[in-house]
Each structure stands twice: as C-alpha cells, then as structure tokens.
Design an enzyme around this catalytic site. Structure first.
Site, PDB file in Angstrom:
ATOM      1  N   CYS A   1       5.351 -27.044  20.084  1.00 58.62           N
ATOM      2  CA  CYS A   1       4.324 -27.960  19.290  1.00 58.62           C
ATOM      3  C   CYS A   1       4.983 -28.793  18.253  1.00 58.62           C
ATOM      4  CB  CYS A   1       2.967 -27.242  19.220  1.00 58.62           C
ATOM      5  SG  CYS A   1       3.197 -25.450  18.894  1.00 58.62           S
TER       6      CYS A   1
HETATM    7  N1  LIG Z   1      -1.230 -22.959  22.864  1.00 58.00           N
HETATM    8  C1  LIG Z   1      -0.211 -23.730  22.492  1.00 58.00           C
HETATM    9  O1  LIG Z   1      -0.618 -24.747  22.245  1.00 58.00           O
HETATM   10  C2  LIG Z   1       1.349 -23.832  23.067  1.00 58.00           C
HETATM   11  C3  LIG Z   1       1.637 -23.000  24.231  1.00 58.00           C
HETATM   12  N2  LIG Z   1       3.242 -23.013  24.951  1.00 58.00           N
HETATM   13  C4  LIG Z   1       3.395 -22.281  26.124  1.00 58.00           C
HETATM   14  O2  LIG Z   1       2.280 -22.331  26.989  1.00 58.00           O
HETATM   15  C5  LIG Z   1       2.889 -21.258  27.307  1.00 58.00           C
HETATM   16  C6  LIG Z   1       1.846 -20.736  28.212  1.00 58.00           C
HETATM   17  O3  LIG Z   1       1.038 -20.003  26.519  1.00 58.00           O
HETATM   18  P1  LIG Z   1      -0.261 -20.132  26.287  1.00 58.00           P
HETATM   19  O4  LIG Z   1      -1.330 -20.726  27.769  1.00 58.00           O
HETATM   20  O5  LIG Z   1      -0.534 -20.207  25.109  1.00 58.00           O
HETATM   21  O6  LIG Z   1      -0.425 -18.653  26.657  1.00 58.00           O
HETATM   22  P2  LIG Z   1      -1.291 -17.418  27.190  1.00 58.00           P
HETATM   23  O7  LIG Z   1      -1.816 -16.151  26.469  1.00 58.00           O
HETATM   24  O8  LIG Z   1      -3.223 -17.975  26.660  1.00 58.00           O
HETATM   25  O9  LIG Z   1      -1.920 -17.997  28.612  1.00 58.00           O
HETATM   26  C7  LIG Z   1      -0.715 -17.675  29.623  1.00 58.00           C
HETATM   27  C8  LIG Z   1      -1.328 -17.444  31.054  1.00 58.00           C
HETATM   28  O10 LIG Z   1      -0.730 -16.606  31.885  1.00 58.00           O
HETATM   29  C9  LIG Z   1      -0.672 -15.421  31.999  1.00 58.00           C
HETATM   30  N3  LIG Z   1       0.761 -14.168  32.437  1.00 58.00           N
HETATM   31  C10 LIG Z   1       1.426 -13.503  31.499  1.00 58.00           C
HETATM   32  N4  LIG Z   1       2.247 -13.075  32.032  1.00 58.00           N
HETATM   33  C11 LIG Z   1       1.824 -13.748  33.338  1.00 58.00           C
HETATM   34  C12 LIG Z   1       2.923 -12.702  34.786  1.00 58.00           C
HETATM   35  N5  LIG Z   1       3.717 -12.245  33.981  1.00 58.00           N
HETATM   36  N6  LIG Z   1       2.699 -13.210  35.273  1.00 58.00           N
HETATM   37  C13 LIG Z   1       1.432 -14.037  35.972  1.00 58.00           C
HETATM   38  N7  LIG Z   1       0.709 -15.057  35.351  1.00 58.00           N
HETATM   39  C14 LIG Z   1       1.039 -14.431  33.678  1.00 58.00           C
HETATM   40  C15 LIG Z   1      -1.635 -14.602  31.119  1.00 58.00           C
HETATM   41  O11 LIG Z   1      -3.117 -14.091  32.118  1.00 58.00           O
HETATM   42  P3  LIG Z   1      -3.077 -12.738  31.163  1.00 58.00           P
HETATM   43  O12 LIG Z   1      -4.060 -12.944  30.796  1.00 58.00           O
HETATM   44  O13 LIG Z   1      -2.771 -11.750  32.190  1.00 58.00           O
HETATM   45  O14 LIG Z   1      -2.242 -12.466  30.115  1.00 58.00           O
HETATM   46  C16 LIG Z   1      -2.489 -16.183  30.679  1.00 58.00           C
HETATM   47  O15 LIG Z   1      -3.301 -15.994  31.982  1.00 58.00           O
HETATM   48  C17 LIG Z   1       3.991 -20.517  26.506  1.00 58.00           C
HETATM   49  O16 LIG Z   1       5.405 -19.611  26.691  1.00 58.00           O
HETATM   50  C18 LIG Z   1       3.680 -20.653  25.452  1.00 58.00           C
HETATM   51  O17 LIG Z   1       4.738 -20.135  24.298  1.00 58.00           O
HETATM   52  C19 LIG Z   1       3.895 -23.705  24.703  1.00 58.00           C
HETATM   53  C20 LIG Z   1       3.618 -25.140  23.694  1.00 58.00           C
HETATM   54  C21 LIG Z   1       2.319 -24.668  23.073  1.00 58.00           C
HETATM   55  C1  LIG Z   2       0.230 -20.805  16.681  1.00 59.12           C
HETATM   56  C2  LIG Z   2       1.304 -20.126  17.189  1.00 59.12           C
HETATM   57  O1  LIG Z   2       1.459 -19.099  16.834  1.00 59.12           O
HETATM   58  N1  LIG Z   2       1.868 -20.755  17.492  1.00 59.12           N
HETATM   59  C3  LIG Z   2       3.247 -20.878  18.709  1.00 59.12           C
HETATM   60  C4  LIG Z   2       3.901 -21.313  18.925  1.00 59.12           C
HETATM   61  C5  LIG Z   2       3.443 -22.413  20.057  1.00 59.12           C
HETATM   62  C6  LIG Z   2       4.317 -23.636  21.085  1.00 59.12           C
HETATM   63  O2  LIG Z   2       4.605 -24.421  20.570  1.00 59.12           O
HETATM   64  O3  LIG Z   2       4.228 -22.244  22.246  1.00 59.12           O
HETATM   65  P1  LIG Z   2       5.778 -22.511  22.798  1.00 59.12           P
HETATM   66  O4  LIG Z   2       7.083 -22.227  21.987  1.00 59.12           O
HETATM   67  O5  LIG Z   2       5.878 -20.914  23.025  1.00 59.12           O
HETATM   68  O6  LIG Z   2       5.460 -22.990  23.727  1.00 59.12           O
HETATM   69  C7  LIG Z   2       3.956 -19.866  18.267  1.00 59.12           C
HETATM   70  O7  LIG Z   2       4.785 -19.371  16.587  1.00 59.12           O
HETATM   71  O8  LIG Z   2       4.958 -19.375  18.261  1.00 59.12           O
END
Ligand SMILES: NC(=O)C1=CN([C@@H]2O[C@H](COP(=O)(O)OP(=O)(O)OC[C@H]3O[C@@H](n4cnc5c(N)ncnc54)[C@H](OP(=O)(O)O)[C@@H]3O)[C@@H](O)[C@H]2O)C=CC1
Ligand SMILES: CC(=O)N[C@@H](CCC(=O)OP(=O)(O)O)C(=O)O
Length: 310
Positions: A117
């Site tokens: 992000c």
């Molecule tokens: N949130 C954001 O704004 C952004 C997130 N991302 C990236 O997206 C990805 C997901 O993040 P986010 O959605 O925020 O994270 P969350 O923790 O909200 O969701 C992750 C999901 O993956 C599941 N999970 C974790 N480990 C495993 C495993 N070994 N096998 C199967 N399922 C698993 C979790 O289950 P459980 O509930 O059991 O832990 C949960 O449902 C990350 O890599 C993050 O860095 C990228 C950009 C922005």
């Molecule tokens: C507020 C906050 O904790 N933000 C996350 C980044 C969110 C994101 O871009 O996630 P990935 O790069 O992991 O996909 C962090 O700083 O790790």
C-alpha cells in the site's frame, strides 16, 4: 466461460474485500473454502490447482507455501498480495500505471506481485520524476506516511477496536517501523528507480481505511531549474489518459487548507498532489489512496481484470 478464481486467505482483510468487489460478476466463478478450513493445506492445494487465477491474500510465508503448492502447474496464474515476490525478477509488479508498458506486462504474466500500500503511493510519486530525469541520482528521498489501521490486517484491527484485549493499542496515532527497516523499502527502491534506499517512516491513525504518503523535495537539489510547476507537469504527463491514478491540478490543490486521509476510503483510485508556493524552495508530493483500495484489494482486482483480458 467464466474464469475460476480462488482467493487463498479469502476470510482475511484483503481477501474479504476482493470477494466483495467480485460479488455479482458473471465473468468469474469464485472457488471458496469454508472459514473453518482456511488453514487446511490439502483443501487449499486442491483449490489452488483447480483455479485459473489464484489470488494469495496471506502472510509472506504462507504465500511462498501456496506458490510451492502450484509448482509444476503452469496453467494456474497467480496474483500474490504479500511482500514475498515484489522484487522478484520473474514476477510482474502489479502497478499498471507505473510505466507505459506495465499493463501489458501484467496482462501477459503468469505471476503478478500486487504492490504494497505505501509503495503504491511512493512509487506513484517518485518513478515519473526519475524517468523524466528531474530527480537526480543520489537524491536522499524520504517517505512519510499515515495509514488506516486495517493495513495491519485482522490482528491490528482487533488491537485497535477491542480495548479489552491485553495487546490493545490505545494510541490514536502512532509511529512504527522505528528501526527504519520496513519491509516496503526494497520495492520502493527497485520500482521507484532509486539508486539509494529511501528513508521510510510510517504511522497509523485511528481510522479504518485511507492513507496519505508524502515525499517532500528540495527544488534546488533537483535537476537545474526545477519548479513547482515543472514537477507537477512531469506527473501530469506521466498519468495522461489514466483514470485510476490522477494528478490534481495546481489551481485546485493550491486552494486546499488540509487533506483528509480518509477521503478515498472505499474507492480504488489514487490522487496525487504537488504542494508548495510558486517560486518557493520546496515541494511536497502527496499521494492519497485507500490502503485496501488501490493499496491492496482494488489493485488485485484491477490486475485480475488485466490478466483476464489477455
Ligand atoms: N491489509 C492491508 O491493507 C494490506 C495487506 N496486504 C497484504 O495482504 C496479505 C494479507 O493481509 P491481510 O488481509 O491484511 O491479513 P489478515 O491477517 O487480515 O488475513 C490473512 C488471512 O490469511 C490466513 N492465513 C494466515 N496464515 C495462513 C496459512 N498458513 N494458511 C492459510 N491461511 C492462512 C489468516 O487466517 P487466520 O485468521 O487463521 O490467521 C487470514 O484469514 C498480507 O501479505 C499483507 O501484507 C497488502 C496490502 C495492504
Ligand atoms: C498499518 C500496517 O501495519 N501496514 C502494513 C502494511 C500493509 C501492506 O501494504 O501490506 P503488505 O506489504 O504486507 O502487503 C505494515 O506496515 O506492515
């Protein structure tokens, strides 16, 4: 025939938002795993291998595991939203607007790494200036940002929303990444076309979705004669004809007294601003986006659509 899509991590923050964006679409068929089985490796492997496109919304290690579950199956295309493959040379970086050829690279790629992000904002501001030769080699780029707390996934959402937890966060606004080794620095450097790693200082505010990324610059250290207007013109030229990433006209931004980090919450677009005073010594480049929109789930759906249009 509709394309089969499996979102590994569909019950997490990013996955859920991708699912919502696909609701009602007839050109895609979502393969789904029950929430209670979300960590069932055998079931995930089966679904991953049955998809046309697998979208990974998992922590880095689990993403690498999912990719290994697909090794030997070149039929399945992958969009990974984690940090695991963002600077890998054999993956396409999923920021379609970052240069003129990127949308086509994504369209034809088997593996696409969705950008982080913060890097979406930072690269969106920096790369056009590097490509135009305005930002010289060696310039010490700094990136300061504030994100909505959903950026920290389920864990941080719970810590911010449930004050009865032992690990609850009571601060309304906090700095983190204090060692200056945030995992987003490498992709900012590589895809921002920088020769020096930027100094990146992120923070989180008590709001769910939204983000401001700032890159302040000293004009006297840019290419000779750079001005507020020429920096703005370089961004305008780069994003000409784009509708997801847009550059706010100077006449509009100069009339603003403040920027609301939540302004684009719930939207998949990104706005870029150039602030400063005509004839002044400094400019502040600002990107405004939703961390879960163009910063994650919106970008993943945009990339999926490009891949489906191949
Ligand atoms: N949130 C954001 O704004 C952004 C997130 N991302 C990236 O997206 C990805 C997901 O993040 P986010 O959605 O925020 O994270 P969350 O923790 O909200 O969701 C992750 C999901 O993956 C599941 N999970 C974790 N480990 C495993 C495993 N070994 N096998 C199967 N399922 C698993 C979790 O289950 P459980 O509930 O059991 O832990 C949960 O449902 C990350 O890599 C993050 O860095 C990228 C950009 C922005
Ligand atoms: C507020 C906050 O904790 N933000 C996350 C980044 C969110 C994101 O871009 O996630 P990935 O790069 O992991 O996909 C962090 O700083 O790790």
């Amino acid at each position: 025939m509709s394309a089969k899509i499996f979102i590994d991590g569909e019950h997490g923050t990013t996955g859920l938002q991708i699912r919502t964006r696909m609701a009602g679409r007839r050109d895609v068929q979502l393969l789904s795993i029950p929430e209670a089985e979300r960590r069932n490796a055998a079931m995930r492997e089966d679904l991953l291998n049955s998809a046309d496109i697998a979208i990974l919304c998992l922590p880095d290690d689990a993403s690498r595991e999912a990719v290994s579950m697909l090794s030997g199956n070149n039929r399945v295309r992958i969009i990974d939203t984690s940090t695991a493959y963002r600077v890998a040379e054999d993956w396409a970086y999923g920021f379609a607007e970052m240069d003129a050829a990127q949308a086509d690279r994504i369209r034809s790629a088997r593996c696409v790494a969705n950008p982080g992000c913060y890097p979406t904002g930072a690269i969106g501001l920096i790369r056009p200036l590097r490509a135009a030769g305005l930002l010289p080699d060696g310039y010490p780029v700094t990136v300061n940002a504030v994100s909505g707390y959903t950026g920290g996934g389920k864990q941080m959402i719970a810590q911010m929303e449930d004050q009865s937890r032992e690990d609850a966060i009571s601060a309304n606004n906090f700095l983190y990444g204090l060692t200056l080794k945030h995992k987003h620095v490498p992709e900012m450097k590589v895809h921002g076309l920088l020769d020096r790693a930027p100094l990146f200082s992120p923070s989180v505010g008590r709001f769910a979705q939204g983000m401001i990324v700032q890159v302040p610059l000293f004009l006297e250290d840019l290419k000779d004669g750079a001005t507020l207007e020429s920096v703005h013109a370089a961004l305008v030229a780069h994003y000409q004809g784009q509708d997801i990433v847009t550059v706010v006209p100077l006449a509009d931004s100069s009339a603003l007294a403040r920027i609301d980090a939540e302004e684009l919450a719930g939207q998949d677009t990104m706005k870029l601003f150039v602030f400063g005073t005509p004839g002044g010594a400094h400019v502040n480049l600002v990107a405004l986006l939703d961390n879960l929109g163009k910063g994650a789930s919106g970008a993943a759906v945009q990339n999926m659509d490009l891949m489906l249009s191949a």
